[in-house]
Design a protein around this motif. Structure first.
Motif, mmCIF file in Angstrom:
data_model
loop_
_atom_site.group_PDB
_atom_site.id
_atom_site.type_symbol
_atom_site.label_atom_id
_atom_site.label_comp_id
_atom_site.label_asym_id
_atom_site.label_seq_id
_atom_site.Cartn_x
_atom_site.Cartn_y
_atom_site.Cartn_z
ATOM 1 N N PRO A 278 -18.311 -36.174 22.534
ATOM 2 C CA PRO A 278 -16.987 -36.804 22.607
ATOM 3 C C PRO A 278 -16.402 -37.112 21.235
ATOM 4 O O PRO A 278 -15.186 -37.038 21.038
ATOM 5 C CB PRO A 278 -17.237 -38.082 23.420
ATOM 6 C CG PRO A 278 -18.702 -38.324 23.353
ATOM 7 C CD PRO A 278 -19.336 -36.979 23.233
ATOM 8 N N VAL A 279 -17.259 -37.440 20.263
ATOM 9 C CA VAL A 279 -16.772 -37.700 18.904
ATOM 10 C C VAL A 279 -16.139 -36.438 18.319
ATOM 11 O O VAL A 279 -15.050 -36.477 17.727
ATOM 12 C CB VAL A 279 -17.917 -38.198 17.998
ATOM 13 C CG1 VAL A 279 -17.465 -38.262 16.539
ATOM 14 C CG2 VAL A 279 -18.422 -39.549 18.456
ATOM 15 N N GLU A 280 -16.813 -35.296 18.504
ATOM 16 C CA GLU A 280 -16.300 -34.059 17.919
ATOM 17 C C GLU A 280 -15.064 -33.543 18.669
ATOM 18 O O GLU A 280 -14.233 -32.847 18.089
ATOM 19 C CB GLU A 280 -17.400 -33.004 17.888
ATOM 20 C CG GLU A 280 -18.595 -33.388 17.020
ATOM 21 C CD GLU A 280 -18.210 -33.759 15.582
ATOM 22 O OE1 GLU A 280 -17.223 -33.194 15.061
ATOM 23 O OE2 GLU A 280 -18.894 -34.614 14.992
ATOM 24 N N HIS A 281 -14.938 -33.887 19.957
ATOM 25 C CA HIS A 281 -13.681 -33.603 20.654
ATOM 26 C C HIS A 281 -12.545 -34.354 19.961
ATOM 27 O O HIS A 281 -11.469 -33.802 19.698
ATOM 28 C CB HIS A 281 -13.788 -34.026 22.125
ATOM 29 C CG HIS A 281 -12.538 -33.779 22.922
ATOM 30 N ND1 HIS A 281 -12.316 -34.336 24.151
ATOM 31 C CD2 HIS A 281 -11.435 -33.032 22.649
ATOM 32 C CE1 HIS A 281 -11.142 -33.951 24.615
ATOM 33 N NE2 HIS A 281 -10.580 -33.170 23.717
ATOM 34 N N ALA A 282 -12.809 -35.623 19.632
ATOM 35 C CA ALA A 282 -11.820 -36.423 18.924
ATOM 36 C C ALA A 282 -11.521 -35.845 17.544
ATOM 37 O O ALA A 282 -10.371 -35.846 17.090
ATOM 38 C CB ALA A 282 -12.314 -37.866 18.800
ATOM 39 N N VAL A 283 -12.554 -35.334 16.873
ATOM 40 C CA VAL A 283 -12.366 -34.719 15.555
ATOM 41 C C VAL A 283 -11.380 -33.558 15.643
ATOM 42 O O VAL A 283 -10.484 -33.413 14.803
ATOM 43 C CB VAL A 283 -13.716 -34.234 14.984
ATOM 44 C CG1 VAL A 283 -13.501 -33.332 13.771
ATOM 45 C CG2 VAL A 283 -14.588 -35.421 14.606
ATOM 46 N N ARG A 284 -11.506 -32.757 16.669
ATOM 47 C CA ARG A 284 -10.618 -31.601 16.822
ATOM 48 C C ARG A 284 -9.175 -32.034 17.090
ATOM 49 O O ARG A 284 -8.228 -31.400 16.621
ATOM 50 C CB ARG A 284 -11.141 -30.691 17.930
ATOM 51 C CG ARG A 284 -12.495 -30.065 17.595
ATOM 52 C CD ARG A 284 -13.038 -29.231 18.736
ATOM 53 N NE ARG A 284 -12.287 -28.002 18.922
ATOM 54 C CZ ARG A 284 -12.464 -26.887 18.220
ATOM 55 N NH1 ARG A 284 -13.371 -26.849 17.253
ATOM 56 N NH2 ARG A 284 -11.750 -25.804 18.464
ATOM 57 N N VAL A 285 -9.004 -33.131 17.827
ATOM 58 C CA VAL A 285 -7.662 -33.674 18.052
ATOM 59 C C VAL A 285 -7.056 -34.122 16.729
ATOM 60 O O VAL A 285 -5.881 -33.873 16.440
ATOM 61 C CB VAL A 285 -7.710 -34.837 19.064
ATOM 62 C CG1 VAL A 285 -6.374 -35.578 19.112
ATOM 63 C CG2 VAL A 285 -8.065 -34.317 20.454
ATOM 64 N N ILE A 286 -7.866 -34.771 15.904
ATOM 65 C CA ILE A 286 -7.380 -35.251 14.607
ATOM 66 C C ILE A 286 -7.055 -34.088 13.684
ATOM 67 O O ILE A 286 -5.966 -34.024 13.084
ATOM 68 C CB ILE A 286 -8.417 -36.182 13.958
ATOM 69 C CG1 ILE A 286 -8.597 -37.450 14.802
ATOM 70 C CG2 ILE A 286 -8.000 -36.551 12.533
ATOM 71 C CD1 ILE A 286 -9.782 -38.309 14.404
ATOM 72 N N LEU A 287 -7.984 -33.135 13.545
ATOM 73 C CA LEU A 287 -7.769 -32.012 12.628
ATOM 74 C C LEU A 287 -6.541 -31.209 13.004
ATOM 75 O O LEU A 287 -5.865 -30.631 12.133
ATOM 76 C CB LEU A 287 -8.997 -31.093 12.621
ATOM 77 C CG LEU A 287 -10.278 -31.657 12.004
ATOM 78 C CD1 LEU A 287 -11.392 -30.611 12.065
ATOM 79 C CD2 LEU A 287 -10.037 -32.097 10.560
ATOM 80 N N ASP A 288 -6.237 -31.164 14.292
ATOM 81 C CA ASP A 288 -5.068 -30.421 14.755
ATOM 82 C C ASP A 288 -3.767 -31.048 14.287
ATOM 83 O O ASP A 288 -2.714 -30.411 14.371
ATOM 84 C CB ASP A 288 -5.080 -30.352 16.286
ATOM 85 C CG ASP A 288 -4.871 -28.945 16.802
ATOM 86 O OD1 ASP A 288 -4.849 -28.009 15.981
ATOM 87 O OD2 ASP A 288 -4.699 -28.778 18.030
ATOM 88 N N GLN A 289 -3.827 -32.309 13.806
ATOM 89 C CA GLN A 289 -2.605 -33.011 13.423
ATOM 90 C C GLN A 289 -2.646 -33.502 11.981
ATOM 91 O O GLN A 289 -1.926 -34.416 11.607
ATOM 92 C CB GLN A 289 -2.367 -34.172 14.394
ATOM 93 C CG GLN A 289 -2.192 -33.695 15.838
ATOM 94 C CD GLN A 289 -1.935 -34.812 16.819
ATOM 95 O OE1 GLN A 289 -0.880 -35.445 16.798
ATOM 96 N NE2 GLN A 289 -2.897 -35.070 17.697
ATOM 97 N N VAL A 290 -3.500 -32.875 11.163
ATOM 98 C CA VAL A 290 -3.554 -33.176 9.741
ATOM 99 C C VAL A 290 -2.812 -32.084 8.973
ATOM 100 O O VAL A 290 -3.069 -30.891 9.175
ATOM 101 C CB VAL A 290 -5.011 -33.263 9.225
ATOM 102 C CG1 VAL A 290 -5.039 -33.408 7.705
ATOM 103 C CG2 VAL A 290 -5.729 -34.434 9.868
ATOM 104 N N HIS A 291 -1.901 -32.508 8.121
ATOM 105 C CA HIS A 291 -1.177 -31.553 7.274
ATOM 106 C C HIS A 291 -2.015 -31.291 6.020
ATOM 107 O O HIS A 291 -2.215 -32.188 5.194
ATOM 108 C CB HIS A 291 0.188 -32.107 6.876
ATOM 109 C CG HIS A 291 0.904 -31.252 5.875
ATOM 110 N ND1 HIS A 291 1.457 -30.037 6.186
ATOM 111 C CD2 HIS A 291 1.137 -31.441 4.547
ATOM 112 C CE1 HIS A 291 2.010 -29.506 5.113
ATOM 113 N NE2 HIS A 291 1.817 -30.334 4.104
ATOM 114 N N VAL A 292 -2.507 -30.077 5.893
ATOM 115 C CA VAL A 292 -3.330 -29.699 4.741
ATOM 116 C C VAL A 292 -2.428 -29.084 3.675
ATOM 117 O O VAL A 292 -1.513 -28.308 3.992
ATOM 118 C CB VAL A 292 -4.425 -28.701 5.154
ATOM 119 C CG1 VAL A 292 -5.237 -28.264 3.938
ATOM 120 C CG2 VAL A 292 -5.345 -29.325 6.190
ATOM 121 N N ALA A 293 -2.673 -29.423 2.420
ATOM 122 C CA ALA A 293 -1.859 -28.907 1.320
ATOM 123 C C ALA A 293 -1.845 -27.383 1.329
ATOM 124 O O ALA A 293 -2.892 -26.736 1.447
ATOM 125 C CB ALA A 293 -2.396 -29.426 -0.012
ATOM 126 N N ALA A 294 -0.644 -26.822 1.196
ATOM 127 C CA ALA A 294 -0.483 -25.364 1.258
ATOM 128 C C ALA A 294 -1.298 -24.661 0.180
ATOM 129 O O ALA A 294 -1.846 -23.578 0.414
ATOM 130 C CB ALA A 294 0.999 -25.003 1.129
#
Length: 327
Positions: A278-294
């Motif tokens: 469940p923690v890593e499911h949450a990680v994927r939700v977070i990573l999907d909404q992080v803007h990474v520097a181009a």
């Protein structure tokens, strides 16, 4: 005379994005809590014995590389020194390395979870990594949202869809007072809605959640985080002295194997106990909404293209997991 629209900038105003070396795969051999270590050496031996076949499968799953290219796979292990410190590095690390070696595994890099919150906390120019990632959150607005709920950077909660609408009036006054379920954005048939807690506590003394720190950990392993253009959590080579009695005396990321391939990698694979699912499911939700520097993304794209190694466009798609039964 300058042409209209011409803009001059000092070169120092735009810091250069530092390059980092890349392995093909960063293979995490485990993430244990202090309570796990308290169970003793037998617990560690059981852990690595269970991890070994799956680590070998992850290596094999990298596939064939272009002719003349050899796979670069580095291993790492994350120690939880953020939520509790029941033991010291001097007491914990030697039996950890011995148990891994007994199973035929080598830990190339040892990392401290507290470093994912604040890197180098004793330095004047310390890096607030968790805060930096929080500032890069760009929430994906679900269809039909009206912006009523405050953003995640204020509430500390991040969702992967539309929450159950909040009733602001009494049922007697609300003509639409019918309960509505939450819904996952881009759900396939049925929703798996998740609302992730990023931290708790007061703003000036936050305790970051395991899921949020694990998201920082993934971004660090993928080589996608920078501080004013500089790489963060770069490994420190271990010189072979005795391990210290205090965790803060240990670098955030320690290179234990001098022959290891780079810590950062095009992709990650984590072999973890099933309780982390469940923690890593949450990680994927977070990573999907992080803007990474181009610039960081471009470096990965350019380097992997030269090698002829395919890297998924989406950051979350560069992560993979194994949850062995009984681990």
């Amino acid at each position: 005379m300058n042409e209209p629209g011409t803009v001059f900038r000092e070169s120092s105003a735009e810091p250069r994005t530092e390059s980092v070396p890349f392995s093909h795969l960063s293979l995490e051999l485990g993430h244990l809590y202090m309570e796990d270590f308290a169970e003793g050496a037998a617990r560690l031996r059981r852990h690595f014995a269970a991890v070994r076949p799956w680590a070998e499968a992850a290596r094999a799953g990298l596939g064939r590389l272009p002719k003349g290219r050899r796979p670069r796979i580095s291993t790492c292990f994350l120690v939880d020194d953020y939520f509790s410190r029941l033991s010291t590095p001097a007491e914990l690390i030697p039996p950890l390395l011995e148990a891994a070696a007994e199973a035929g595994l080598t830990i190339d890099y040892l990392a401290r979870e507290s470093g994912c919150a604040v890197a180098d906390p004793d330095r004047r120019d310390r890096v607030e990594l968790a805060e930096a990632v929080l500032d890069r959150l760009v929430e994906s607005p679900p269809p039909g949202s009206n912006g009523f709920r405050p953003p995640a950077v204020r509430t500390g909660w991040l969702a992967n869809g539309r929450r159950t609408p909040f009733q602001r009036t009494s049922a007697a006054l609300d003509s639409t007072g019918v309960w509505q379920p939450p819904s996952e954005t881009e759900a396939r048939g049925h929703s798996v809605f998740l609302d992730v807690e990023l931290w708790n506590g007061p703003e000036d003394a936050r305790t970051w959640s395991c899921a949020f720190l694990a998201s920082v950990w993934q971004l660090v392993r993928l080589g996608l985080l920078r501080d004013n253009g500089a790489a963060v959590l770069t490994p420190t080579r271990w010189q072979g002295e005795e391990f210290p009695a205090e965790w803060d005396a240990l670098p955030p990321v320690l290179q234990l194997n001098p022959a290891a391939t780079p810590f950062t990698a095009y992709g990650t694979c984590s072999v973890l106990p099933s309780r982390f699912l469940p923690v890593e499911h949450a990680v994927r939700v977070i990573l999907d909404q992080v803007h990474v520097a181009a610039e960081a993304l471009e470096q990965v794209a350019e380097r992997s293209a030269v090698e002829g190694f395919t890297v998924p466009a989406g950051v979350v798609d560069r992560t993979s997991y194994v949850f062995p039964p009984g681990l």
